[in-house]
Structure formats: C-alpha cells, structure tokens
Design an enzyme around this catalytic site. Structure first.
Site, mmCIF file in Angstrom:
data_model
loop_
_atom_site.group_PDB
_atom_site.id
_atom_site.type_symbol
_atom_site.label_atom_id
_atom_site.label_comp_id
_atom_site.label_asym_id
_atom_site.label_seq_id
_atom_site.Cartn_x
_atom_site.Cartn_y
_atom_site.Cartn_z
ATOM 1 N N GLY A 306 4.718 4.284 -4.146
ATOM 2 C CA GLY A 306 4.379 3.398 -3.037
ATOM 3 C C GLY A 306 3.133 2.595 -3.348
ATOM 4 O O GLY A 306 2.882 2.237 -4.508
ATOM 5 N N SER A 307 2.309 2.401 -2.314
ATOM 6 C CA SER A 307 1.205 1.438 -2.414
ATOM 7 C C SER A 307 0.159 1.749 -3.470
ATOM 8 O O SER A 307 -0.633 0.881 -3.806
ATOM 9 C CB SER A 307 0.522 1.346 -1.063
ATOM 10 O OG SER A 307 1.476 1.154 -0.060
#
Lengths: 584, 90
Positions: A306-307
C-alpha cells in the site's frame, strides 16, 4: 629319609624281577605310541604356526578389543551472543535416559516414581518398557539433577547417555531470530539453521586402553580431533529486541490483531538491531507448536504494502526532474484509467502540491506522477531498492515477493503499483528500501551478524532528492498528515503509513494490513523501524492509528537506549483533533 | 665368557626389565591424572556456560524491567526529564 625308602624297596620285589617286565609286547605297539606322540607334536607345531603366522592379525584385533576402546569426543555447539556479548543461546550437557526393557525388573512403586521424575505418565512408561527392542529411549535431554535422582532409584536396566540441550535465556522474545535446534543438536529454524555449518561442532574420536576398572590408562591414537562449534555474534541488541517485542505484543493485544511483525535497522551499518513476530513461541519448550507461531512473518509473509511504496514513485519523479516538492498537481477525488476508477478515501483539495500528496497519502496524486513515468523507470527504481528479489541476509526462508516484469504492465497496473498495490513485498524488504531516504540516497546490504567492516554503499537517488523526501515524510507525522501518532518527544521523525486490503483467493476482502515505516531522528537518521499489523480487529485499521503508535513507542525507547541526542525540543509533539484517514 | 660376566649381564637385564615395568606404571598413573584434569577442565567449562546462562536469565530484560517497575517503583525518564551533555562543551 633315604634309609626307609631303601628299606621299603628291599622289602618289595626286586625291580628286575618285576613280572610286568616279563610280559612280551608286540614291537608295533611302541611304534604306534611313538608315532602318536610325534603326530601330537606336529599338530601342536602346526597350530602354533597357524596362530602365530597366519591368523595373527585377527587375533591381535580380538585381543585389542578386550582392552582398547574407541571413545567419542563430543564437540560443543557454538554459543549465540548478541552484539554486546550477552548469551542468547547456549548448549549445556544433559542426559538421555534409555532402558533395556527386558532387564528392567522392579516393583511398580519404583516405576511410578521414575515416571514422575521423567515427567511422563505411568502408562507411557509402561508402554515403552513393554517394547520388544533391546534399546528404548525413556526420555531425552533430561537435566542433570533429575538424572541423578533417577540413578539413585537404582533400577537395573536403566542407563544414561550424554547429550547436549540448547537453552535460550530470552525465551519467546527472540524466538524467530534465533530459531531452535533438534534433539540431535541440528539447527531447525532461524539463525540456528542458517549458521548450522559454523555453529555445529564436529565430534572427534580416539582409541584408548582401559584397565579392568574401566579407567582410561593409555592413549593409542587420536583418530579425529573434536572441533567445537564457533560462537556467533549477532547484530541483534537484546535490549532493543526486548523493547520491540514487548511493544509489538502490547499493540497486537490492544488492536486484537491476528499477527504482526517489527524490524529495527541500524542506518549506519545495515545491521538488524531487532526483529520480532507475533504470535510467537517459547524455544525452550516447544510442545504443541503451530505453523502460525513458527512463521517468521517479517521474512516469509508477503503483503501488498500500500501507501508505504508511494515515496518511491514520488522520489523517482523528483529524481527525473518531472516535479518539485512544491509542484501543484490536479487531484480530483476520482480518476478513471481504462475500465477502472481509483480514488482517495478522504476528500481533499482539487489540487495538491507534491508534498501534500505524500503528507495526505493521496492515491490520485501519486498516480498523476506515475503517469509521467515509464514502466521501465519504475521497475528499475523498485528493483534497485530490493523489491522482487530475496534479501541477501543469510536467513532461511526469505522470500522475493512478487513484482511482474515491466513489459507486461497495463496502464492501470502501473497506476496501482505506484501506490503499492499489485505488488507484494515482505516487511524486511520495505524496511531496507527506506535506506535510500535514511542514508541520503544510498542503499546498503543488511546483516544479521555484527558488522566489523562497513559494506560498500550503492547510490540510487541523489542526496537532494533523499533530503526532499525526508522533509515530506516529516510532514506525514505532522498535524496535517496521516500519522501524527508517530511523533516522538524530543526527536524529529519521518515516515509513511500504509493500509492495504488483504488479497484472499485473488479478491480483495475487508481485512487489512496496517503498516508504518519510519526513520529517526529525521535530521540525521540512526534507525529505521518498520511495523506491520495483520488484521487489526478492534475497530481501527488505518496504519496511522494502528501501526504509527507502535512505531513511536519503539522509536522513543530505542533512541534513548542508543544514546542518540534529541534533535527537537521536548514539546515538539502536536496532536491534531482528527488525523486524516489515508487512501487505500 | 666367564660365568661372572654372564651373571652380571643377566642381573643388569633384570634391573632394566624392572625399571621398564616401573616407568610404564608411572606413565599410566600420570596419564590417569591427565585424564582427570582434562575431565575437570570440561566440567569447569560446562559450569562456566551454566553460570553465563544463569547470568543471562537473571539479567533478562523482561525480569529487570518488571522488577524495576513493580518492586522498585521506577519508570523510564522520557526525553522531557533527560539532560543531554555534549562531550567537550562547557
């Protein structure tokens, strides 16, 4: 004495007149007797020749086996020490208790007591003693005090055999780093397995002469010198390991999570200072161990980061001169690429600067930058920080993660990969990749052993880009960012949150992996801490709420334990009323 | 050779033989002593390992931490209560 005997002879019959002599015997009888005597001598001579000349070797061997013995010279397995020389694993002599079942003949109450001492049930003991074989282990790796008590029972047919048992004073705290050994003293997991060849000793042997009391009285030959295993000094700092483990344990309990992992790296040397996983196990008593407990998630579990991957896309765009930290990009809340739409989970301004995109973790903004990049450039960036290849740290079971070749990327895949989806990595890979930000653009290999010579670094991005990225990631933990809970009193920290849906059977499900990767102090980083919480179940699932506080507490204790001077005032922590939820 | 010479050689031989027996016996006795010392060395090494382990067990961070917190009522000072000194600064 002479006179009486003469008298006696005189009284009897004269010798020459003895009637026995008068008997005429056939001449052949004396010849036969002579021949038999002669033959007997020949037989003796032949036998002597046979023994002395023909079968000497065999006989000498037989003779030697009566007094000469080959003794095993046991070698001790090397100790495992932490970086400060504290013992983390050591071998101590114990005994295996074995029996010749047929010779064991003793009243049942004694057997009862034996079972008690060996800590097994009477039925189990009985079953073992009813076995048909001549040799049966009753229990292995019994500690010496218990052995003495067993021998004091004086049961015939019970014997002991020396062996070694491994002890791990830190218990579950360092279980996944150290691993454990089998009863045969062979490494099974962790560093015990990875370093088996140097830790394991080589048993020696020698020939000796024993006297009738069983004492060794002479050496015949040393057949093989025993070689004790070499001690292993790890890069782990047992104090930081304890800090990391206890905080992880608390975070897992608080968030009712399924699992979690944490790794602390030394930025200057590339050493792994701590590595912990939950759930864990106690390496000293491994009864009923499950696969979930054994799993070293930091190395063997891959997840969609993810981020936490966004900084690499942004760094690449900065490096290529496509944007500057202050460039303003259009960031609508939804962006359509081909058949798919991506969006952000929280509303934001229609245009954000590059710094704000990182600070607020905007997917759309990151994709905007990725669209200016070629797939190949992104692939190069990701591989040069170690994604898609197993980390070379000499740890068993380290996985490569999944990163498909750039030629097969469709535009939507390139877009999702820019914010960490459609690519899978392990926590150790993510932790190491942040070296480029912490070390001003350089990458160095990791080490699980204490480093005496610094490895040669490799430049990936420029010093300037690394500093710009660090400034942006400091904003993440600031009041307008996604992770204000990651702030540490007295120290400037920088980091990035990550929250990702889990993939199950190829579909995204409503289960999450919350992560945070951070470095501290931001002015001159000393440590990188990466944390991952798998399936938090207490209502919160954002990296900024679940993983960031864990980072903060571990960073605070670790920095003070390393005597790192603060680079901010102690009143630097500013908490906003409501942190920003990040995008997934 | 005269009987006397033979006699003296034989007795010399006898003495040598007895000395050989004696030295063999001494060698074995010393060897047993060596063995015993080596065994003692092994025991001491083991004891040292055991003591090292005990030390690690007693100095275990989990134990020190809980003792400091519970029975001694201590807590970690935190950055706010720490005074940092720089080497060489006045």
């Amino acid at each position: 004495m002479r006179a009486p005997s003469r008298k006696a002879a005189a009284r009897g019959v004269a010798f020459a007149a003895s009637p026995v002599l008068a008997v005429r015997l056939p001449a052949w009888r004396s010849r036969v007797a002579l021949f038999l005597l002669f033959a007997a001598f020949v037989a003796l001579a032949a036998r002597a020749f046979w023994l002395q000349a023909v079968s000497t070797e065999f006989l000498q061997k037989k003779g030697a086996s009566r007094y000469a013995r080959t003794l095993d010279l046991p070698a001790v397995r090397g100790k495992i020490l932490d970086r400060n020389g504290e013992v983390m694993a050591t071998s101590l002599p114990v005994k295996a208790i074995w029996a010749v079942p047929d010779s064991v003949n003793t009243p049942p109450e004694k057997l009862q007591r034996l079972a008690q001492l060996l800590d097994i049930s009477s039925q189990e003991l009985k079953k073992k003693l009813e076995s048909d074989s001549n040799f049966v282990y009753l229990k292995r790796q019994v500690e010496i005090e218990a052995v003495d008590q067993v021998l004091a029972l004086d049961i015939p047919g019970i014997h002991t055999k020396p062996e070694y048992k491994r002890f791990y004073p830190a218990g579950q705290v360092a279980a996944h780093v150290l691993g454990f050994t089998s009863v045969e003293d062979k490494g099974q997991e962790g560093m015990e397995l990875a370093q088996q060849s140097t830790l394991g000793g080589i048993t020696g042997s020698r020939r000796v002469i024993r006297d009738n009391l069983g004492r060794v009285v002479d050496d015949i030959a040393l057949l093989r010198e025993p070689q004790d295993g070499r001690d292993l000094t790890l890069s782990i700092d047992s104090k930081i390991q304890y800090i990391a483990f206890t905080h992880l344990q608390q975070a897992i309990e608080k968030n009712k999570a399924k699992a979690g992992g944490i790794v602390v790296l030394d930025v200057k040397t590339g050493e792994v200072l701590a590595l912990a996983n939950m759930p864990t196990y106690n390496p000293n008593s491994r009864v009923g161990l499950t696969g979930a407990q054994l799993r070293n998630r930091v190395f063997t579990d891959t997840y969609e980061p993810g981020s936490t991957l966004k900084p690499f896309t942004v760094a690449l765009a900065l490096e290529k001169g496509l944007v500057t930290p202050n460039s303003i990009l259009d960031t609508p809340n939804k962006l359509t690429i081909g058949p798919s739409t991506i969006g952000d989970s929280h509303p934001h301004a229609a245009a954000l600067s590059v710094s704000q995109i990182i600070q607020q973790s905007s997917n759309v903004g990151t994709v905007r930058m990725a669209q200016k990049l070629e797939p190949r450039q992104m692939w190069d960036m990701f591989s040069s920080v170690g994604f898609g290849q197993p980390p070379r740290v000499g740890f068993p079971g380290a996985v490569a993660g999944r990163m498909r070749p750039y030629k097969t990327w469709r535009p939507i895949e390139q877009a999702t990969m820019s914010y960490g989806h459609g690519i899978s990595v392990s926590l150790i890979q993510v932790a190491r990749s942040y070296m480029i930000f912490a070390r001003n653009g350089e990458m160095i290999p990791l080490s699980f052993q204490k480093v005496s010579q610094l490895p040669a670094p490799q430049r990936v991005i420029s010093d300037k880009t690394a500093h710009q990225m660090r400034d942006m990631m400091e904003l993440v933990v600031g009041p307008g960012g996604t992770a204000p809970l990651a702030q540490v009193r007295g120290y400037r920290v920088a980091g990035k949150t990550g929250t990702a849906h889990k993939l199950e059977n190829g579909h995204y499900v409503n289960k999450y992996v919350a992560s945070f990767v951070g470095l501290a102090p931001a002015s001159d980083p000393r440590i990188i801490i990466a944390v991952m919480i798998d399936e938090p179940g207490a209502g919160k699932h954002f990296g900024g709420l679940v993983a960031a506080p864990l980072f903060a507490s571990v960073a605070a204790s670790t920095l003070s334990s390393l005597n790192v001077p603060p680079d901010a005032s102690v009143s630097n922590v500013i908490m906003p009323a409501q942190p920003i939820a990040e995008s997934m | 050779m005269s009987n006397r010479a033979i006699f003296s050689l034989v007795s010399l031989l006898m003495v040598c033989a007895l000395l050989l027996v004696n030295s063999q016996f001494q060698a074995r006795r010393l060897f047993i002593e060596l063995e015993r010392s080596q065994l003692r060395q092994k025991e001491l090494e083991t004891e040292w390992s055991q003591l090292q382990l005990d030390q690690s067990m007693l100095a275990k961070h989990a134990r020190v931490d809980s003792l400091a917190r519970t029975s001694l009522g201590m807590s970690s000072p935190g950055a706010g209560k720490t005074q940092y000194l720089t080497v060489g600064a006045k």
